[in-house]
Design an enzyme around this catalytic site. Structure first.
Site, PDB file in Angstrom:
ATOM      1  N   PRO A  13       0.812  -1.219   0.000  1.00  0.00           N
ATOM      2  CA  PRO A  13       0.000   0.000   0.000  1.00  0.00           C
ATOM      3  C   PRO A  13       0.847   1.270   0.000  1.00  0.00           C
ATOM      4  O   PRO A  13       0.445   2.289  -0.584  1.00  0.00           O
ATOM      5  CB  PRO A  13      -0.819  -0.087   1.290  1.00  0.00           C
ATOM      6  N   ASP A  70      11.487  -3.235  -8.120  1.00  0.00           N
ATOM      7  CA  ASP A  70      12.202  -4.061  -7.152  1.00  0.00           C
ATOM      8  C   ASP A  70      13.407  -3.250  -6.696  1.00  0.00           C
ATOM      9  O   ASP A  70      13.965  -2.472  -7.474  1.00  0.00           O
ATOM     10  CB  ASP A  70      12.639  -5.388  -7.779  1.00  0.00           C
ATOM     11  N   ARG A 182      14.043   5.175  -5.388  1.00  0.00           N
ATOM     12  CA  ARG A 182      12.738   4.918  -6.019  1.00  0.00           C
ATOM     13  C   ARG A 182      12.230   6.171  -6.738  1.00  0.00           C
ATOM     14  O   ARG A 182      11.723   6.095  -7.858  1.00  0.00           O
ATOM     15  CB  ARG A 182      11.722   4.507  -4.958  1.00  0.00           C
TER      16      ARG A 182
HETATM   17  P1  IMP Z   1      11.090  -4.271  -2.290  1.00  0.00           P
HETATM   18  O1  IMP Z   1      11.479  -3.423  -3.432  1.00  0.00           O
HETATM   19  O2  IMP Z   1       9.811  -3.843  -1.645  1.00  0.00           O
HETATM   20  O3  IMP Z   1      11.125  -5.729  -2.630  1.00  0.00           O
HETATM   21  O4  IMP Z   1      12.188  -4.005  -1.151  1.00  0.00           O
HETATM   22  C1  IMP Z   1      13.223  -4.892  -0.885  1.00  0.00           C
HETATM   23  C2  IMP Z   1      13.883  -4.592   0.435  1.00  0.00           C
HETATM   24  O5  IMP Z   1      14.954  -3.679   0.228  1.00  0.00           O
HETATM   25  C3  IMP Z   1      13.020  -3.949   1.504  1.00  0.00           C
HETATM   26  O6  IMP Z   1      12.304  -4.904   2.238  1.00  0.00           O
HETATM   27  C4  IMP Z   1      14.054  -3.251   2.354  1.00  0.00           C
HETATM   28  O7  IMP Z   1      14.669  -4.164   3.229  1.00  0.00           O
HETATM   29  C5  IMP Z   1      15.086  -2.813   1.317  1.00  0.00           C
HETATM   30  N1  IMP Z   1      14.774  -1.460   0.850  1.00  0.00           N
HETATM   31  C6  IMP Z   1      14.371  -1.087  -0.383  1.00  0.00           C
HETATM   32  N2  IMP Z   1      14.175   0.250  -0.449  1.00  0.00           N
HETATM   33  C7  IMP Z   1      14.475   0.718   0.783  1.00  0.00           C
HETATM   34  C8  IMP Z   1      14.441   2.033   1.358  1.00  0.00           C
HETATM   35  O8  IMP Z   1      14.087   3.045   0.744  1.00  0.00           O
HETATM   36  N3  IMP Z   1      14.807   2.120   2.654  1.00  0.00           N
HETATM   37  C9  IMP Z   1      15.201   1.045   3.397  1.00  0.00           C
HETATM   38  N4  IMP Z   1      15.221  -0.188   2.922  1.00  0.00           N
HETATM   39  C10 IMP Z   1      14.855  -0.362   1.618  1.00  0.00           C
END
Ligand code: IMP
Length: 223
Positions: A13, A70, A182
């Site tokens: 979300p 991702d 992102r």
């Molecule tokens: P996903 O893109 O939601 O699969 O994120 C993968 C994992 O990378 C997350 O669960 C976090 O552990 C780490 N991660 C990705 N982006 C961030 C961020 O902006 N801050 C902190 N951890 C992040």
């Protein structure tokens, strides 16, 4: 101007809300959950592969342009780990705190100047006509020696972006979003969506990787 619909291949979300805020108003975002779509597991070895797996499945099932992302943390002293395994670094159902503690333990003997790292995000866009595009965003920084700050999620309390004296978890959401991997990937993705959907409201001048339906996949980013 008519509204164009895209499907967001995520059930998170927070990501849905962030994208709704950042995309131009002529693009209507529906989530995979709202369309009743189930997404395949992330079995790729790179961020790009995982994002493409999700976006392809959502585009095929919905007939709409699909967007998936991702992301993760790459630590140089660990050869790029945790990378695509960031979410489950300390185990399949590990909490953010457990992942952070594992990373800090592995870096215990690493000097401050060798604690360089980066967050990387890859957004995949898949058109139902077969076009595919990748957009990437990176933010460089260092891993501090103990968690600092309360905001954010994941590795935010131990990641200090280059040129700043606070971790992501010590910044407001707006401050972090201005710097984040992102947000940078999304800037590129919006340019491609503008081209595909022809409802541009702005042009940042940035361009993401772009390829047509018959070309082989673009080079994947390092993980
Ligand atoms: P996903 O893109 O939601 O699969 O994120 C993968 C994992 O990378 C997350 O669960 C976090 O552990 C780490 N991660 C990705 N982006 C961030 C961020 O902006 N801050 C902190 N951890 C992040």
């Amino acid at each position: 101007m008519s509204t164009r619909r895209i499907v967001l291949a995520t059930t998170n979300p927070g990501k849905i809300a962030e994208l709704r805020r950042l995309l131009p108003p002529c693009i209507e975002v529906v989530s995979a959950g709202e369309l009743g779509l189930s997404l395949p597991p992330e079995t790729g070895e790179t961020f790009a592969e995982n994002a493409l797996i999700k976006a392809r499945a959502a585009a095929r099932a919905s007939g709409l342009v699909a967007l998936a992302d991702d992301s993760g943390l790459e630590v140089d002293a660990l050869g790029g780990r945790p990378g695509v395994h960031s979410a489950r670094y300390a185990g399949e159902h590990a909490s953010d705190e457990e992942n952070v503690q594992r990373l800090l333990a592995e870096l215990a003997s690493v000097s401050p100047e060798r604690r360089t790292a980066r967050f990387r995000a890859v957004i995949a866009l898949v058109h139902p006509d077969g076009q595919e595009a990748l957009a990437e965003g990176v933010v460089e920084g260092t891993i501090v020696d103990r968690p600092q700050g309360q905001s954010g999620f994941g590795y935010d309390p131990i990641f200090r972006p280059l040129g700043h004296d606070r971790t992501f978890a010590e910044m407001t959401t707006d401050e972090k979003n201005r710097l984040s991997h992102r947000a940078r990937a999304l800037e590129h993705a919006v340019v491609i969506l503008d081209q595909w959907l022809r409802c541009s409201t702005s042009d940042t001048g940035l361009r993401g990787e772009h390829r047509g339906p018959d070309e082989s996949p673009a080079t994947s980013p390092a993980t």
